[in-house]
Design a protein around this motif. Structure first.
Motif, PDB file in Angstrom:
ATOM      1  N   ASP A   1      40.180  37.774  51.284  1.00 44.22           N
ATOM      2  CA  ASP A   1      40.423  37.447  49.877  1.00 44.22           C
ATOM      3  C   ASP A   1      41.302  38.495  49.201  1.00 44.22           C
ATOM      4  O   ASP A   1      42.181  38.160  48.407  1.00 44.22           O
ATOM      5  N   THR A   2      41.077  39.777  49.521  1.00 47.84           N
ATOM      6  CA  THR A   2      41.900  40.825  48.898  1.00 47.84           C
ATOM      7  C   THR A   2      43.342  40.741  49.387  1.00 47.84           C
ATOM      8  O   THR A   2      44.266  41.074  48.649  1.00 47.84           O
ATOM      9  N   LEU A   3      43.530  40.308  50.623  1.00 48.17           N
ATOM     10  CA  LEU A   3      44.883  40.169  51.159  1.00 48.17           C
ATOM     11  C   LEU A   3      45.593  38.961  50.559  1.00 48.17           C
ATOM     12  O   LEU A   3      46.794  39.009  50.290  1.00 48.17           O
ATOM     13  N   GLU A   4      44.856  37.901  50.322  1.00 49.88           N
ATOM     14  CA  GLU A   4      45.433  36.714  49.690  1.00 49.88           C
ATOM     15  C   GLU A   4      45.813  37.000  48.238  1.00 49.88           C
ATOM     16  O   GLU A   4      46.892  36.617  47.789  1.00 49.88           O
ATOM     17  N   LEU A   5      44.917  37.653  47.529  1.00 47.00           N
ATOM     18  CA  LEU A   5      45.120  37.901  46.106  1.00 47.00           C
ATOM     19  C   LEU A   5      46.378  38.720  45.843  1.00 47.00           C
ATOM     20  O   LEU A   5      47.082  38.477  44.868  1.00 47.00           O
ATOM     21  N   THR A   6      46.674  39.658  46.699  1.00 45.31           N
ATOM     22  CA  THR A   6      47.838  40.517  46.497  1.00 45.31           C
ATOM     23  C   THR A   6      49.112  39.945  47.106  1.00 45.31           C
ATOM     24  O   THR A   6      50.159  40.587  47.051  1.00 45.31           O
TER      25      THR A   6
END
Length: 109
Positions: A76-81
């Motif tokens: 999720d953190t990789l998608e968000l950024t």
């Protein structure tokens, strides 16, 4: 003064903003390794004649679910950024899922 509780999306954003990409990738790798171990442990419990373990099926399943969620949070953190562009997971699923099904059919399972 009352602290404002962050939403799930706000927490993901917080982690993504505070940790550089290298640290988030390292965390993903660590969690993925733990997920692999949890999956193998659960497999041992549910597979007849597999090497015995002291963990109960419930404990092993709970751990598997926890490790899956740890990996999902890192993703999720990789998608968000934008590290993982929008639509990439769907693109690969559309390619890989039919291929997986076809392999199972060819094996006669």
């Amino acid at each position: 003064m009352k602290k404002m509780k962050m939403t799930d999306e706000q927490m993901i954003d917080y982690v993504a903003c505070k940790l550089p990409i290298g640290e988030r990738l390292a965390q993903l790798a660590e969690e993925a390794a733990e997920l692999a171990q949890a999956a193998l442990k659960y497999r041992r419990i549910i597979t007849p004649d597999a090497s015995p373990t002291s963990k109960t099926e419930k404990d092993a399943l709970d751990n598997l679910i926890k490790e899956i969620e740890d990996v999902k949070m890192c993703i999720d953190t990789l998608e968000l950024t934008g590290t993982i562009p929008d639509g990439e997971f769907e693109k690969w699923r559309k390619y890989k899922m039919p291929r997986w099904c076809e392999r199972i059919k060819k094996a006669g399972i």
